[in-house]
Design a protein around this motif. Sequence first.
Motif, mmCIF file in Angstrom:
data_model
loop_
_atom_site.group_PDB
_atom_site.id
_atom_site.type_symbol
_atom_site.label_atom_id
_atom_site.label_comp_id
_atom_site.label_asym_id
_atom_site.label_seq_id
_atom_site.Cartn_x
_atom_site.Cartn_y
_atom_site.Cartn_z
ATOM 1 N N ARG A 124 34.806 15.721 -2.403
ATOM 2 C CA ARG A 124 33.556 16.469 -2.592
ATOM 3 C C ARG A 124 32.927 16.093 -3.923
ATOM 4 O O ARG A 124 33.620 15.916 -4.920
ATOM 5 N N SER A 125 31.642 16.019 -3.915
ATOM 6 C CA SER A 125 30.893 15.763 -5.135
ATOM 7 C C SER A 125 31.028 16.943 -6.087
ATOM 8 O O SER A 125 31.107 18.103 -5.641
ATOM 9 N N LEU A 126 31.014 16.671 -7.359
ATOM 10 C CA LEU A 126 31.019 17.762 -8.346
ATOM 11 C C LEU A 126 29.764 18.614 -8.225
ATOM 12 O O LEU A 126 29.752 19.768 -8.652
ATOM 13 N N ASP A 127 28.729 18.061 -7.625
ATOM 14 C CA ASP A 127 27.481 18.808 -7.416
ATOM 15 C C ASP A 127 27.492 19.619 -6.125
ATOM 16 O O ASP A 127 26.554 20.385 -5.866
ATOM 17 N N ALA A 128 28.531 19.467 -5.310
ATOM 18 C CA ALA A 128 28.621 20.226 -4.054
ATOM 19 C C ALA A 128 28.569 21.719 -4.364
ATOM 20 O O ALA A 128 29.156 22.188 -5.332
ATOM 21 N N VAL A 129 27.868 22.446 -3.528
ATOM 22 C CA VAL A 129 27.683 23.882 -3.733
ATOM 23 C C VAL A 129 28.616 24.639 -2.788
ATOM 24 O O VAL A 129 28.839 24.238 -1.649
ATOM 25 N N SER A 130 29.140 25.734 -3.275
ATOM 26 C CA SER A 130 30.083 26.536 -2.494
ATOM 27 C C SER A 130 29.449 27.042 -1.213
ATOM 28 O O SER A 130 28.251 27.297 -1.149
ATOM 29 N N ARG A 131 30.288 27.206 -0.206
ATOM 30 C CA ARG A 131 29.835 27.730 1.080
ATOM 31 C C ARG A 131 29.769 29.251 1.076
ATOM 32 O O ARG A 131 29.130 29.842 1.935
ATOM 33 N N ALA A 132 30.452 29.871 0.125
ATOM 34 C CA ALA A 132 30.449 31.333 0.013
ATOM 35 C C ALA A 132 29.941 31.742 -1.362
ATOM 36 O O ALA A 132 29.907 30.937 -2.290
ATOM 37 N N GLU A 133 29.574 32.988 -1.454
ATOM 38 C CA GLU A 133 29.128 33.558 -2.720
ATOM 39 C C GLU A 133 30.261 34.373 -3.325
ATOM 40 O O GLU A 133 31.082 34.940 -2.605
ATOM 41 N N SER A 134 30.268 34.461 -4.640
ATOM 42 C CA SER A 134 31.234 35.304 -5.320
ATOM 43 C C SER A 134 30.990 36.760 -4.950
ATOM 44 O O SER A 134 29.840 37.201 -4.892
ATOM 45 N N HIS A 135 32.058 37.497 -4.687
ATOM 46 C CA HIS A 135 31.907 38.914 -4.346
ATOM 47 C C HIS A 135 31.432 39.728 -5.542
ATOM 48 O O HIS A 135 30.850 40.783 -5.376
ATOM 49 N N ARG A 136 31.642 39.250 -6.748
ATOM 50 C CA ARG A 136 31.207 39.976 -7.949
ATOM 51 C C ARG A 136 29.789 39.623 -8.356
ATOM 52 O O ARG A 136 29.033 40.482 -8.781
ATOM 53 N N ARG A 137 29.449 38.350 -8.255
ATOM 54 C CA ARG A 137 28.170 37.892 -8.788
ATOM 55 C C ARG A 137 27.130 37.599 -7.719
ATOM 56 O O ARG A 137 25.961 37.474 -8.038
ATOM 57 N N GLY A 138 27.568 37.417 -6.485
ATOM 58 C CA GLY A 138 26.631 37.125 -5.416
ATOM 59 C C GLY A 138 25.926 35.792 -5.576
ATOM 60 O O GLY A 138 24.808 35.621 -5.098
ATOM 61 N N GLU A 139 26.571 34.853 -6.243
ATOM 62 C CA GLU A 139 25.980 33.535 -6.478
ATOM 63 C C GLU A 139 26.845 32.451 -5.837
ATOM 64 O O GLU A 139 28.037 32.642 -5.630
ATOM 65 N N VAL A 140 26.231 31.301 -5.578
ATOM 66 C CA VAL A 140 26.990 30.125 -5.176
ATOM 67 C C VAL A 140 27.297 29.322 -6.433
ATOM 68 O O VAL A 140 26.672 29.516 -7.480
ATOM 69 N N PHE A 141 28.261 28.407 -6.329
ATOM 70 C CA PHE A 141 28.739 27.671 -7.493
ATOM 71 C C PHE A 141 28.899 26.198 -7.152
ATOM 72 O O PHE A 141 29.279 25.865 -6.030
ATOM 73 N N SER A 142 28.663 25.344 -8.118
ATOM 74 C CA SER A 142 28.962 23.930 -7.923
ATOM 75 C C SER A 142 30.456 23.726 -8.114
ATOM 76 O O SER A 142 31.136 24.512 -8.802
ATOM 77 N N LEU A 143 30.978 22.664 -7.517
ATOM 78 C CA LEU A 143 32.382 22.331 -7.714
ATOM 79 C C LEU A 143 32.648 22.071 -9.191
ATOM 80 O O LEU A 143 33.708 22.431 -9.701
ATOM 81 N N ARG A 144 31.711 21.490 -9.893
ATOM 82 C CA ARG A 144 31.836 21.260 -11.342
ATOM 83 C C ARG A 144 32.085 22.581 -12.070
ATOM 84 O O ARG A 144 32.935 22.683 -12.936
ATOM 85 N N TRP A 145 31.311 23.619 -11.707
ATOM 86 C CA TRP A 145 31.467 24.933 -12.332
ATOM 87 C C TRP A 145 32.868 25.482 -12.039
ATOM 88 O O TRP A 145 33.529 26.031 -12.926
ATOM 89 N N VAL A 146 33.329 25.324 -10.794
ATOM 90 C CA VAL A 146 34.649 25.836 -10.413
ATOM 91 C C VAL A 146 35.734 25.129 -11.226
ATOM 92 O O VAL A 146 36.636 25.783 -11.758
ATOM 93 N N TYR A 147 35.658 23.816 -11.347
ATOM 94 C CA TYR A 147 36.623 23.089 -12.172
ATOM 95 C C TYR A 147 36.619 23.619 -13.601
ATOM 96 O O TYR A 147 37.678 23.890 -14.179
ATOM 97 N N THR A 148 35.450 23.736 -14.171
ATOM 98 C CA THR A 148 35.342 24.188 -15.565
ATOM 99 C C THR A 148 35.898 25.592 -15.715
ATOM 100 O O THR A 148 36.636 25.884 -16.666
ATOM 101 N N HIS A 149 35.570 26.458 -14.778
ATOM 102 C CA HIS A 149 36.095 27.820 -14.821
ATOM 103 C C HIS A 149 37.617 27.835 -14.699
ATOM 104 O O HIS A 149 38.307 28.576 -15.406
ATOM 105 N N MET A 150 38.164 27.038 -13.797
ATOM 106 C CA MET A 150 39.610 27.006 -13.607
ATOM 107 C C MET A 150 40.321 26.497 -14.861
ATOM 108 O O MET A 150 41.391 27.013 -15.229
ATOM 109 N N ILE A 151 39.765 25.495 -15.521
ATOM 110 C CA ILE A 151 40.351 25.009 -16.774
ATOM 111 C C ILE A 151 40.337 26.125 -17.810
ATOM 112 O O ILE A 151 41.330 26.370 -18.497
#
Length: 174
Positions: A124-151
Amino acid sequence: MTTRSGSHRSEPSTTADERDMLDGWLDYHRATLAWKCEGLQDEQLRRTPLAPSELSLLGLVRHMAEVERYWFRKIMLGEDLSELYCTSEDPDGDFRFTEAANWAETEPVWRAEVELARQAAAGRSLDAVSRAESHRRGEVFSLRWVYTHMIEEYARHNGHADLLREQIDGATGE
């Protein structure tokens, strides 16, 4: 860097491309959490030596299994998955557990979620957008954001793991 049990933990190349760098730092932090748990008995892993905090090394590993599952599979892939340890009645169930909770059951669950997370991100591209929204924020996320958050998530909790390990048996290390 070789850890106490001989497992390998290495920093990513200082000249890697973005994807390799993100994968490398995430794997480094995953290995760091495993290293902080190495050589301890179940009782030590369950110990909460930083009162009044309920943090334990076992709880951190359980929490990170939940986090891996949530961000890579539930959010990025949109999979309909139940929680591993948490419930609506006990949203912090990953940190609260009985004496029956042990490393032999927890470690394989966490490692399986790590592997499934790697598979979810693969190709998946780092620019790929999530298929679901966060239950807290109601937003979609790029894979890049998820990687950065996980780190960030692992780095923060590895700081906790450093303190816990030092309180348990005096072991220190980066």
